[in-house]
Design a protein around this motif. Structure first.
Motif, PDB file in Angstrom:
ATOM      1  N   GLN A 139       8.665  -4.328  -8.435  1.00 52.43           N
ATOM      2  CA  GLN A 139       8.469  -5.729  -8.057  1.00 52.43           C
ATOM      3  C   GLN A 139       7.004  -6.108  -8.113  1.00 52.43           C
ATOM      4  OE1 GLN A 139      10.445  -7.803  -4.534  1.00 52.43           O
ATOM      5  NE2 GLN A 139       8.365  -7.537  -3.745  1.00 52.43           N
ATOM      6  N   ILE A 140       6.136  -5.220  -7.656  1.00 50.99           N
ATOM      7  CA  ILE A 140       4.699  -5.490  -7.662  1.00 50.99           C
ATOM      8  C   ILE A 140       4.182  -5.631  -9.091  1.00 50.99           C
ATOM      9  CG2 ILE A 140       2.443  -4.451  -7.153  1.00 50.99           C
ATOM     10  CD1 ILE A 140       3.822  -3.220  -4.658  1.00 50.99           C
ATOM     11  N   ILE A 141       4.658  -4.763  -9.982  1.00 54.06           N
ATOM     12  CA  ILE A 141       4.224  -4.827 -11.381  1.00 54.06           C
ATOM     13  C   ILE A 141       4.661  -6.146 -12.013  1.00 54.06           C
ATOM     14  CG2 ILE A 141       4.593  -3.839 -13.673  1.00 54.06           C
ATOM     15  CD1 ILE A 141       4.790  -1.093 -12.318  1.00 54.06           C
ATOM     16  N   VAL A 142       5.906  -6.565 -11.762  1.00 49.99           N
ATOM     17  CA  VAL A 142       6.417  -7.805 -12.350  1.00 49.99           C
ATOM     18  C   VAL A 142       5.638  -9.009 -11.815  1.00 49.99           C
ATOM     19  CG1 VAL A 142       8.401  -9.344 -12.484  1.00 49.99           C
ATOM     20  CG2 VAL A 142       8.721  -6.877 -12.773  1.00 49.99           C
ATOM     21  N   LEU A 143       5.514  -9.113 -10.496  1.00 47.33           N
ATOM     22  CA  LEU A 143       4.798 -10.254  -9.913  1.00 47.33           C
ATOM     23  C   LEU A 143       3.325 -10.241 -10.303  1.00 47.33           C
ATOM     24  CD1 LEU A 143       6.301 -10.370  -6.303  1.00 47.33           C
ATOM     25  CD2 LEU A 143       6.900 -11.776  -8.275  1.00 47.33           C
ATOM     26  N   GLY A 144       2.729  -9.057 -10.310  1.00 49.81           N
ATOM     27  CA  GLY A 144       1.328  -8.958 -10.695  1.00 49.81           C
ATOM     28  C   GLY A 144       1.106  -9.370 -12.138  1.00 49.81           C
ATOM     29  N   ALA A 145       2.023  -8.948 -13.019  1.00 46.38           N
ATOM     30  CA  ALA A 145       1.901  -9.295 -14.436  1.00 46.38           C
ATOM     31  C   ALA A 145       2.056 -10.793 -14.650  1.00 46.38           C
ATOM     32  CB  ALA A 145       2.944  -8.530 -15.248  1.00 46.38           C
ATOM     33  N   ILE A 146       3.014 -11.404 -13.946  1.00 51.57           N
ATOM     34  CA  ILE A 146       3.209 -12.860 -14.062  1.00 51.57           C
ATOM     35  C   ILE A 146       1.962 -13.607 -13.605  1.00 51.57           C
ATOM     36  CG2 ILE A 146       4.497 -14.828 -13.132  1.00 51.57           C
ATOM     37  CD1 ILE A 146       6.948 -12.989 -12.982  1.00 51.57           C
ATOM     38  N   THR A 147       1.450 -13.245 -12.432  1.00 50.04           N
ATOM     39  CA  THR A 147       0.269 -13.928 -11.896  1.00 50.04           C
ATOM     40  C   THR A 147      -0.938 -13.723 -12.788  1.00 50.04           C
ATOM     41  OG1 THR A 147       1.112 -13.546  -9.662  1.00 50.04           O
ATOM     42  CG2 THR A 147      -1.194 -14.159  -9.869  1.00 50.04           C
ATOM     43  N   PHE A 148      -1.173 -12.487 -13.204  1.00 49.02           N
ATOM     44  CA  PHE A 148      -2.328 -12.182 -14.046  1.00 49.02           C
ATOM     45  C   PHE A 148      -2.261 -12.947 -15.367  1.00 49.02           C
ATOM     46  CE2 PHE A 148      -4.610  -9.670 -17.213  1.00 49.02           C
ATOM     47  CZ  PHE A 148      -5.802  -9.401 -16.572  1.00 49.02           C
ATOM     48  N   THR A 149      -1.084 -12.967 -15.989  1.00 44.13           N
ATOM     49  CA  THR A 149      -0.927 -13.638 -17.285  1.00 44.13           C
ATOM     50  C   THR A 149      -1.191 -15.136 -17.171  1.00 44.13           C
ATOM     51  OG1 THR A 149       0.719 -11.995 -17.967  1.00 44.13           O
ATOM     52  CG2 THR A 149       0.659 -14.078 -19.185  1.00 44.13           C
ATOM     53  N   ILE A 150      -0.632 -15.775 -16.141  1.00 43.77           N
ATOM     54  CA  ILE A 150      -0.840 -17.218 -15.968  1.00 43.77           C
ATOM     55  C   ILE A 150      -2.307 -17.523 -15.710  1.00 43.77           C
ATOM     56  CG2 ILE A 150      -0.303 -19.216 -14.526  1.00 43.77           C
ATOM     57  CD1 ILE A 150       2.454 -18.019 -14.054  1.00 43.77           C
ATOM     58  N   LEU A 188       2.315 -15.850  -4.591  1.00 45.54           N
ATOM     59  CA  LEU A 188       2.794 -14.665  -5.310  1.00 45.54           C
ATOM     60  C   LEU A 188       1.833 -13.488  -5.131  1.00 45.54           C
ATOM     61  CD1 LEU A 188       4.105 -16.083  -8.721  1.00 45.54           C
ATOM     62  CD2 LEU A 188       5.454 -15.178  -6.837  1.00 45.54           C
ATOM     63  N   THR A 189       0.539 -13.787  -5.195  1.00 43.71           N
ATOM     64  CA  THR A 189      -0.459 -12.734  -5.023  1.00 43.71           C
ATOM     65  C   THR A 189      -0.389 -12.140  -3.630  1.00 43.71           C
ATOM     66  OG1 THR A 189      -1.906 -13.890  -6.577  1.00 43.71           O
ATOM     67  CG2 THR A 189      -2.916 -12.205  -5.206  1.00 43.71           C
ATOM     68  N   ALA A 190      -0.130 -12.981  -2.641  1.00 42.11           N
ATOM     69  CA  ALA A 190       0.000 -12.493  -1.269  1.00 42.11           C
ATOM     70  C   ALA A 190       1.148 -11.485  -1.164  1.00 42.11           C
ATOM     71  CB  ALA A 190       0.220 -13.663  -0.310  1.00 42.11           C
ATOM     72  N   VAL A 191       2.253 -11.756  -1.858  1.00 46.84           N
ATOM     73  CA  VAL A 191       3.390 -10.828  -1.840  1.00 46.84           C
ATOM     74  C   VAL A 191       2.990  -9.494  -2.467  1.00 46.84           C
ATOM     75  CG1 VAL A 191       5.734 -10.430  -2.665  1.00 46.84           C
ATOM     76  CG2 VAL A 191       5.062 -12.689  -1.895  1.00 46.84           C
ATOM     77  N   VAL A 192       2.246  -9.554  -3.577  1.00 41.27           N
ATOM     78  CA  VAL A 192       1.792  -8.324  -4.237  1.00 41.27           C
ATOM     79  C   VAL A 192       0.923  -7.502  -3.290  1.00 41.27           C
ATOM     80  CG1 VAL A 192       0.383  -7.407  -6.112  1.00 41.27           C
ATOM     81  CG2 VAL A 192       1.923  -9.327  -6.543  1.00 41.27           C
ATOM     82  N   ALA A 193       0.003  -8.165  -2.603  1.00 40.22           N
ATOM     83  CA  ALA A 193      -0.944  -7.455  -1.740  1.00 40.22           C
ATOM     84  C   ALA A 193      -0.337  -7.033  -0.414  1.00 40.22           C
ATOM     85  CB  ALA A 193      -2.170  -8.328  -1.491  1.00 40.22           C
ATOM     86  N   LEU A 194       0.779  -7.673  -0.017  1.00 43.02           N
ATOM     87  CA  LEU A 194       1.419  -7.302   1.244  1.00 43.02           C
ATOM     88  C   LEU A 194       1.744  -5.813   1.288  1.00 43.02           C
ATOM     89  CD1 LEU A 194       3.963 -10.182   1.975  1.00 43.02           C
ATOM     90  CD2 LEU A 194       1.899  -9.640   3.241  1.00 43.02           C
ATOM     91  N   GLN A 195       2.246  -5.280   0.178  1.00 40.07           N
ATOM     92  CA  GLN A 195       2.638  -3.882   0.134  1.00 40.07           C
ATOM     93  C   GLN A 195       1.437  -2.961   0.304  1.00 40.07           C
ATOM     94  OE1 GLN A 195       5.662  -2.859   0.045  1.00 40.07           O
ATOM     95  NE2 GLN A 195       6.820  -4.659  -0.538  1.00 40.07           N
TER      96      GLN A 195
END
Length: 291
Positions: A139-150, A188-195
């Motif tokens: 999940q972190i990889i998917v959300l991180g990739a989406i955020t980074f790409t945008i 979205l970034t907050a969700v990635v960093a939560l973990q």
């Protein structure tokens, strides 16, 4: 212990491999976004959104949907409530931000306390970097990739919005839409960093790298490179220190970022406290007449 053993020993454990991948992804994405937050002056907004997503994450857990759904929903809810309080009362924006994010954060704490769970949901608050599962990492990889790409694709539009929203509107861009997009990416970034570090320390990862890079360069394009590089280095150093010193992983990562900022604040060649004094002395010396 030689250097090879020093670096490879922690990676012999699967939980450390997942932790390293998680913290690197979170640190890079947070650092990239932090450049715009620092430039626009949204540091307090980043604090608000990162805390306000807590009830959304808990409700998403209860319903059984991805954390990102609840986080984005409550991120936008927080922004809407802040604007509502600011525009319909005498309360100023900073006070409105404090009221909204503390109230929503408290709601999240209450929801955690009454939600039956086989896992400790308080890890959402304080982070559980060493407990990241392969499913969490996916999940972190998917959300991180989406955020980074945008962020990379729309970097010119976001930068123009940050520097001059009026000019952005004049050339056909929608400043409100760009601002909303940044806030959505913030959630979205907050969700990635939560973990990695939990709600409490997310704001540090969203602010410190951008602020550090801001003291090192006057060019925004370079900031977008410097901030993720520094953040990734601090993530790796912090995680290894936590392993060998047996300390909290998320806290050590943020502490390392704070140490990096302190060093740059003091010794940055152009904007550092010591660097500025050295430059001032050299200028005074060059203006003094030679005997």
């Amino acid at each position: 212990m030689n250097l090879i053993v020093f670096f490879l020993e922690p990676l012999s454990y699967d939980f450390m491999v997942r932790a390293l991948a998680t913290t690197l992804i979170a640190s890079i994405v947070c650092a990239l976004l932090s450049c715009w937050l620092v430039l626009i002056g949204w540091s307090l907004m980043g604090d608000a959104v990162s805390h306000a997503v807590l009830p959304g994450v808990v409700l998403a857990y209860i319903v059984g949907v991805p954390f990102a759904v609840g986080a984005v929903a409550f991120g936008f809810l927080a922004v809407g409530l802040i604007g509502l309080v600011r525009d319909t009362s005498r309360v100023k924006e900073d006070a409105a931000i404090g009221i909204v994010f503390t109230t929503l954060f408290a709601l999240g704490l209450v929801l955690i306390s009454i939600t039956p769970s086989q896992t400790d949901l308080f890890h959402i608050i304080f982070g559980n970097l060493l407990g990241v599962s392969w499913a969490d990492l996916t999940q972190i990889i998917v959300l991180g990739a989406i955020t980074f790409t945008i962020l990379v694709i729309k970097r010119r539009d976001f930068t123009l919005f940050a520097f001059d929203p009026t000019h952005a509107h004049a050339i056909g861009l929608n400043p409100k839409l760009l601002g909303a997009a940044l806030l959505g990416l913030l959630a979205l970034t907050a969700v990635v960093a939560l973990q990695a570090v939990g709600v409490v320390l997310v704001v540090a990862m969203l602010i410190i790298p951008g602020a550090t890079a801001y003291l090192l360069t006057d060019r925004f394009g370079r900031m977008l490179v410097i901030a993720p590089v520094i953040s990734a280095m601090c993530a790796g150093i912090g995680l290894y220190l936590s392993y060998y010193l047996d300390t909290a992983s998320g806290g050590m990562v943020v502490l390392t970022q704070g140490a990096a900022f302190t060093a740059v604040y003091l010794f940055s060649p152009r904007h550092g406290l010591v660097g500025q004094r050295i430059l001032a002395r050299r200028r005074r010396g060059s203006l003094e007449p030679s005997s």
